[in-house]
Design a protein around this motif. Sequence first.
Motif, PDB file in Angstrom:
ATOM      1  N   GLY A   1     -10.122 -22.642  24.571  1.00 23.24           N
ATOM      2  CA  GLY A   1      -8.891 -22.417  25.320  1.00 23.24           C
ATOM      3  C   GLY A   1      -7.710 -23.160  24.737  1.00 23.24           C
ATOM      4  N   GLY A   2      -7.971 -24.087  23.797  1.00 22.15           N
ATOM      5  CA  GLY A   2      -6.903 -24.861  23.178  1.00 22.15           C
ATOM      6  C   GLY A   2      -6.179 -24.067  22.098  1.00 22.15           C
ATOM      7  N   CYS A   3      -5.369 -24.765  21.308  1.00 20.40           N
ATOM      8  CA  CYS A   3      -4.569 -24.063  20.289  1.00 20.40           C
ATOM      9  C   CYS A   3      -4.581 -24.780  18.951  1.00 20.40           C
ATOM     10  N   TYR A   4      -5.541 -25.679  18.754  1.00 13.10           N
ATOM     11  CA  TYR A   4      -5.629 -26.418  17.508  1.00 13.10           C
ATOM     12  C   TYR A   4      -6.873 -26.032  16.717  1.00 13.10           C
ATOM     13  N   GLY A   5      -7.070 -24.743  16.547  1.00 16.54           N
ATOM     14  CA  GLY A   5      -8.179 -24.246  15.747  1.00 16.54           C
ATOM     15  C   GLY A   5      -9.285 -23.593  16.536  1.00 16.54           C
ATOM     16  N   SER A   6      -9.388 -23.911  17.839  1.00 20.10           N
ATOM     17  CA  SER A   6     -10.389 -23.261  18.691  1.00 20.10           C
ATOM     18  C   SER A   6      -9.810 -21.985  19.293  1.00 20.10           C
ATOM     19  N   THR A   7     -10.684 -21.090  19.696  1.00 24.17           N
ATOM     20  CA  THR A   7     -10.233 -19.842  20.297  1.00 24.17           C
ATOM     21  C   THR A   7      -9.548 -20.098  21.626  1.00 24.17           C
ATOM     22  N   GLY A   8      -8.365 -19.544  21.779  1.00 21.14           N
ATOM     23  CA  GLY A   8      -7.591 -19.691  23.004  1.00 21.14           C
ATOM     24  C   GLY A   8      -6.692 -18.487  23.192  1.00 21.14           C
ATOM     25  N   PRO A   9      -5.793 -18.537  24.151  1.00 24.06           N
ATOM     26  CA  PRO A   9      -4.911 -17.395  24.420  1.00 24.06           C
ATOM     27  C   PRO A   9      -4.055 -16.979  23.228  1.00 24.06           C
ATOM     28  N   GLY A  10      -3.732 -17.930  22.350  1.00 24.52           N
ATOM     29  CA  GLY A  10      -2.918 -17.607  21.182  1.00 24.52           C
ATOM     30  C   GLY A  10      -3.716 -17.035  20.024  1.00 24.52           C
ATOM     31  N   SER A  11      -5.045 -16.962  20.157  1.00 18.23           N
ATOM     32  CA  SER A  11      -5.894 -16.405  19.097  1.00 18.23           C
ATOM     33  C   SER A  11      -5.857 -14.875  19.125  1.00 18.23           C
ATOM     34  N   VAL A  12      -6.281 -14.292  18.028  1.00 17.20           N
ATOM     35  CA  VAL A  12      -6.314 -12.834  17.925  1.00 17.20           C
ATOM     36  C   VAL A  12      -7.612 -12.316  18.535  1.00 17.20           C
ATOM     37  N   ASP A  13      -7.469 -11.378  19.456  1.00 18.79           N
ATOM     38  CA  ASP A  13      -8.614 -10.729  20.077  1.00 18.79           C
ATOM     39  C   ASP A  13      -9.212  -9.762  19.068  1.00 18.79           C
ATOM     40  N   PRO A  14     -10.472  -9.947  18.654  1.00 14.04           N
ATOM     41  CA  PRO A  14     -11.066  -9.056  17.643  1.00 14.04           C
ATOM     42  C   PRO A  14     -11.163  -7.607  18.114  1.00 14.04           C
ATOM     43  N   GLU A  15     -11.125  -7.384  19.413  1.00 12.77           N
ATOM     44  CA  GLU A  15     -11.202  -6.022  19.947  1.00 12.77           C
ATOM     45  C   GLU A  15      -9.900  -5.261  19.734  1.00 12.77           C
ATOM     46  N   THR A  16      -8.773  -5.946  19.905  1.00 15.62           N
ATOM     47  CA  THR A  16      -7.467  -5.273  19.857  1.00 15.62           C
ATOM     48  C   THR A  16      -6.659  -5.610  18.616  1.00 15.62           C
ATOM     49  N   GLU A  17      -7.060  -6.692  17.916  1.00 15.91           N
ATOM     50  CA  GLU A  17      -6.327  -7.211  16.766  1.00 15.91           C
ATOM     51  C   GLU A  17      -4.933  -7.693  17.147  1.00 15.91           C
ATOM     52  N   ASN A  18      -4.719  -7.951  18.422  1.00 17.38           N
ATOM     53  CA  ASN A  18      -3.507  -8.589  18.921  1.00 17.38           C
ATOM     54  C   ASN A  18      -3.895  -9.917  19.556  1.00 17.38           C
ATOM     55  N   ARG A  19      -2.924 -10.778  19.782  1.00 14.80           N
ATOM     56  CA  ARG A  19      -3.238 -12.033  20.446  1.00 14.80           C
ATOM     57  C   ARG A  19      -3.690 -11.765  21.877  1.00 14.80           C
ATOM     58  N   TYR A  20      -4.599 -12.612  22.341  1.00 18.92           N
ATOM     59  CA  TYR A  20      -5.089 -12.447  23.703  1.00 18.92           C
ATOM     60  C   TYR A  20      -3.957 -12.556  24.723  1.00 18.92           C
ATOM     61  N   ALA A  21      -3.084 -13.559  24.543  1.00 17.87           N
ATOM     62  CA  ALA A  21      -2.077 -13.888  25.558  1.00 17.87           C
ATOM     63  C   ALA A  21      -2.798 -14.055  26.904  1.00 17.87           C
ATOM     64  N   THR A  22      -2.299 -13.429  27.960  1.00 16.59           N
ATOM     65  CA  THR A  22      -2.931 -13.611  29.274  1.00 16.59           C
ATOM     66  C   THR A  22      -3.995 -12.564  29.574  1.00 16.59           C
ATOM     67  N   THR A  23      -4.480 -11.871  28.555  1.00 20.74           N
ATOM     68  CA  THR A  23      -5.738 -11.128  28.710  1.00 20.74           C
ATOM     69  C   THR A  23      -6.920 -12.049  28.439  1.00 20.74           C
ATOM     70  N   PHE A  24      -6.619 -13.275  27.995  1.00 24.04           N
ATOM     71  CA  PHE A  24      -7.686 -14.253  27.759  1.00 24.04           C
ATOM     72  C   PHE A  24      -8.366 -14.566  29.089  1.00 24.04           C
ATOM     73  N   PRO A  25      -9.696 -14.690  29.095  1.00 24.31           N
ATOM     74  CA  PRO A  25     -10.404 -14.938  30.358  1.00 24.31           C
ATOM     75  C   PRO A  25     -10.205 -16.359  30.873  1.00 24.31           C
ATOM     76  N   LEU A  26     -10.237 -16.510  32.184  1.00 22.16           N
ATOM     77  CA  LEU A  26     -10.163 -17.833  32.789  1.00 22.16           C
ATOM     78  C   LEU A  26     -11.391 -18.654  32.405  1.00 22.16           C
ATOM     79  N   LEU A  27     -11.178 -19.952  32.227  1.00 23.96           N
ATOM     80  CA  LEU A  27     -12.233 -20.862  31.778  1.00 23.96           C
ATOM     81  C   LEU A  27     -12.521 -21.919  32.823  1.00 23.96           C
ATOM     82  N   SER A  28     -13.697 -22.493  32.734  1.00 23.58           N
ATOM     83  CA  SER A  28     -14.033 -23.689  33.513  1.00 23.58           C
ATOM     84  C   SER A  28     -14.300 -24.831  32.532  1.00 23.58           C
ATOM     85  N   VAL A  29     -14.265 -26.052  33.036  1.00 23.28           N
ATOM     86  CA  VAL A  29     -14.649 -27.203  32.213  1.00 23.28           C
ATOM     87  C   VAL A  29     -16.092 -27.039  31.752  1.00 23.28           C
ATOM     88  N   ASN A  30     -16.924 -26.470  32.615  1.00 24.16           N
ATOM     89  CA  ASN A  30     -18.328 -26.222  32.241  1.00 24.16           C
ATOM     90  C   ASN A  30     -18.413 -25.306  31.024  1.00 24.16           C
TER      91      ASN A  30
END
Length: 472
Positions: A169-198
């Motif tokens: 969910g972060g933005c320093y190399g891990s997958t997060g909302p600013g990453s490219v969704d491999p399904e759409t080849e666009n950034r996830y933005a707020t199509t990114f799924p909600l996360l838990s600490v778990n």
Amino acid sequence: MLLRTVASRPALAMRLTTAAAVNKNAIRTIMGKSMIARGLSTTPVGRSGNPPMSFPCIDRLETRQRDLLSGPEPTYEKVVTGYKVYNHKAPYALDYGGMLKSFDLAYETWGTLNADRSNAILIHTGLSGSSHAHSHPENLKPGWWEKFIGSGKAIDTDKFFVICTNVLGGCYGSTGPGSVDPETENRYATTFPLLSVNDMVRAQFLLLDSLNINKLYASVGASMGGMQALCAAALHSERVGRTISISACARSHPYSIALRFAQRQALMSDPNFNRGFYYDGVLPHVGMKLARSIATVTYRSGPEWELRFGRRRRAPDQPPMLCADFLIETYLDHQSESFCLNYDANSLLYVSKAMDMFDISHSVTERLRVQRANTENMLYANGNNASGVSNGTVCMNVNERPKSATGVSNVESNEQIVDDLVAGVKNAMQPTLVLGVQSDILFPVTQQKEIADILRKAGNKNVTYYELDAMY
């Protein structure tokens, strides 16, 4: 970076035109600058004989907004290389019903893993932390825990193999909302799924699997990192040898939830936020600045503010002004401005919401497990096809209403809450150090005592609680 111009982005031009039409006062300010510079009043005739106030802070914001039309690039997209990446190629079901087709987890390491792979320490980050906790040959910049990690230091790299990740969910190399969704080849933005600490912690243990590390020597973290450390101890107890939780909580409390809610509201109210789809336009700079100002207040104590700034003003011989005037205000202005392009706005939304939802109680953990299992079953039934899997929603639906219309709370008694928390940590029997800071207002010492108390009530005989009386 391609030049961001209004001419090349019709949709952006439309949004900027709409925002300009709404903010007539800002337009008047811009148009009147030359008059003010010549000492002329732009106040409508007949309304007041007083000259208008000057607003250099607004002038700077307007200049910054114009600059952002053509750059600069966010610095979080220019992270200095030096981190490694664990790529999880299989679908990853999440606690709130969403899923990721795959994900990356950025991490850095220090020290040497011993022969039986038993000396690994996992460092968990706070909300906006990167994996760069300490400098190393691939990245010489000092890390955010530079003074605590290293040869002969508190976390001794001569003895231990130290790992730190950027959370999912972060933005320093891990997958997060600013990453490219491999399904759409666009950034996830707020199509990114909600996360838990778990979810974040389970991803870290998948990284440990890839490194063939079966059990950690210790799990260590502060703030949200402390939440992760407690989660690791409770949900992966057989894989954690020791736990250190610093200024964290067993469940997020209303005060901290309210403060993070205010940050998200400030951010989402920025017209450039565009419901999270701002990556090809102007970044929500003003909203991020306001959000960070709120956050910065919670990261410091009243006595520290008093010692550092008192009531000193930037220009005590000048009349008061509505922009930054006191030194504490100039500090907040500077800190929030420097943060704006250093962290992704959507990551702030998602990770802070995960913090709000954190609760180690047995009932909550079990409910999340069942929800995730349902998603996994759906994926299995569909041959790992994500069709039909919901990613949840960042906000309440427009027609949705809270369950209680009267304001009367239906929560359990305090005794029931404590019992539920105790049940949630029943497997966390590792030697545990809980650290609290007396001046902490976001995670007060009462919450640290609660962590120590529930662990002891669960039967952990090796819990050490220590309270720091420093103001920092």
